[in-house]
Design an enzyme around this catalytic site. Structure first.
Site, mmCIF file in Angstrom:
data_model
loop_
_atom_site.group_PDB
_atom_site.id
_atom_site.type_symbol
_atom_site.label_atom_id
_atom_site.label_comp_id
_atom_site.label_asym_id
_atom_site.label_seq_id
_atom_site.Cartn_x
_atom_site.Cartn_y
_atom_site.Cartn_z
ATOM 1 N N ASN A 9 -4.669 -17.647 -16.918
ATOM 2 C CA ASN A 9 -3.851 -18.589 -16.150
ATOM 3 C C ASN A 9 -3.181 -19.551 -17.132
ATOM 4 O O ASN A 9 -3.814 -20.463 -17.653
ATOM 5 C CB ASN A 9 -4.771 -19.351 -15.172
ATOM 6 N N HIS A 92 -6.437 -22.891 -6.146
ATOM 7 C CA HIS A 92 -6.877 -23.474 -7.421
ATOM 8 C C HIS A 92 -7.122 -24.975 -7.222
ATOM 9 O O HIS A 92 -6.364 -25.648 -6.512
ATOM 10 C CB HIS A 92 -5.816 -23.243 -8.508
ATOM 11 N N GLU A 94 -6.530 -27.452 -9.009
ATOM 12 C CA GLU A 94 -5.405 -28.331 -9.360
ATOM 13 C C GLU A 94 -4.417 -28.419 -8.199
ATOM 14 O O GLU A 94 -3.831 -29.474 -7.952
ATOM 15 C CB GLU A 94 -4.729 -27.817 -10.647
ATOM 16 N N GLU A 163 -14.913 -21.604 -9.813
ATOM 17 C CA GLU A 163 -14.504 -22.523 -10.873
ATOM 18 C C GLU A 163 -15.054 -23.906 -10.579
ATOM 19 O O GLU A 163 -14.410 -24.689 -9.838
ATOM 20 C CB GLU A 163 -12.975 -22.593 -10.939
ATOM 21 N N GLY A 169 -11.027 -27.196 -17.956
ATOM 22 C CA GLY A 169 -10.277 -27.937 -18.964
ATOM 23 C C GLY A 169 -11.076 -29.029 -19.651
ATOM 24 O O GLY A 169 -10.513 -29.874 -20.340
ATOM 25 N N SER A 209 -13.429 -23.523 -18.661
ATOM 26 C CA SER A 209 -13.690 -23.592 -20.101
ATOM 27 C C SER A 209 -14.325 -22.324 -20.688
ATOM 28 O O SER A 209 -15.123 -22.404 -21.614
ATOM 29 C CB SER A 209 -14.553 -24.818 -20.429
HETATM 30 P P1 PGA Z 1 -9.798 -23.666 -18.376
HETATM 31 O O1 PGA Z 1 -9.050 -23.413 -16.966
HETATM 32 O O2 PGA Z 1 -10.241 -22.308 -18.876
HETATM 33 O O3 PGA Z 1 -8.772 -24.294 -19.253
HETATM 34 O O4 PGA Z 1 -10.962 -24.541 -18.100
HETATM 35 C C1 PGA Z 1 -9.529 -22.483 -16.047
HETATM 36 C C2 PGA Z 1 -8.695 -22.509 -14.785
HETATM 37 O O5 PGA Z 1 -8.299 -23.613 -14.359
HETATM 38 O O6 PGA Z 1 -8.417 -21.469 -14.190
#
Ligand code: PGA
Length: 249
Positions: A9, A92, A94, A163, A169, A209
């Site tokens: 992603n 997601h 976000e 997640e 992140g 992460s």
């Molecule tokens: P990350 O993001 O690997 O940077 O933690 C994962 C995601 O949001 O799908």
């Protein structure tokens, strides 16, 4: 046996030249690798990355549930079908947090994606506060069931990405045991609420992460069928190593 998936992603990162380079390099290393590699670039590069695809699939980072209409900035499932894109990220954290996508909105998107015979990668996961107060299981169950209730799903069509929000992140990956515990719980919910076949065939990815160091241990857990990778998917060597870890699990 479920064929593992590693999906990169890119979020809102990259450029046309980055997309060209990544596509070319992923085509080379993913050929013959026993893992389904999926690239999820920003929508403006989706057509480019899809057209270059030889040994990977593509996922849109977003879609609208309406067939067409006055939705400035959005795109529909039929537009994704036009491109030949197979997967769509839905729910997601976000998008839930920053773009105010609630459970009803997520459910409508999953329905539109499934109705178009595309595959949703449904993202679910708890906040740190919810984990600390013992609500992680209830939160993921609620997010999962609200997203798929009333849908006629073909076994294997749905992909889930667990997640934990506190791991996205942040550099703080869930331990393999923490992730496995939730993955196995999610599979149990599918068995209980949908069917044993659905539970058996649904690929449940871990995201948050994931990096070249943590990938092997995570992917060796029995209910972890690959990963949804953000930051590390922007670095070709790291992404390659993560895909290899999924293939060799
Ligand atoms: P990350 O993001 O690997 O940077 O933690 C994962 C995601 O949001 O799908």
């Amino acid at each position: 046996m479920r064929n593992p998936i590693v999906a990169g992603n890119w979020k809102m990162n990259g450029s046309a030249s980055f997309a060209a380079k990544m596509s070319q390099q992923v085509n080379v290393f993913a050929a013959g690798l026993n893992v389904e590699v999926v690239l999820s670039p920003p929508s403006v590069y989706l057509s480019q990355v899809q057209q270059a695809a030889e040994s990977y699939s593509t996922a849109a980072q977003n879609v609208h549930f309406a067939a067409s209409g006055a939705f400035t900035g959005e795109m529909s499932v039929s537009m994704l079908q036009d491109l030949g894109c197979e997967y769509v990220l839905v729910g997601h954290s976000e998008r839930r947090e920053m773009f105010a996508e609630n459970e009803q909105f997520v459910a409508k998107k999953v329905a539109a994606v499934v109705g178009a015979s595309l595959q949703p990668i449904l993202c679910i996961g708890e906040t740190l506060e919810q984990r600390h107060s013992g609500q992680a299981f209830d939160v993921v169950k609620q997010q999962l069931l609200s997203a798929i209730s009333g849908l006629e799903l073909t076994a294997g069509q749905l992909v889930i990405a667990y997640e934990p929000i506190w791991a996205i992140g942040t550099g703080e990956t869930a331990t393999p045991e923490q992730a496995q515990e939730i993955h196995s719980y999610i599979r149990g919910v599918l068995a209980e609420q949908v069917s044993a076949e659905m539970a058996d065939k649904t690929r449940i990815l871990y995201g948050g992460s994931v990096n070249a160091e943590t990938a092997s241990q995570l992917f060796s857990q029995p209910d972890i069928d690959g990963g949804l990778v953000g930051g590390a998917s922007l670095k070709i060597e790291d992404f390659k190593n993560i895909c290899s870890a999924a293939a060799n699990r």
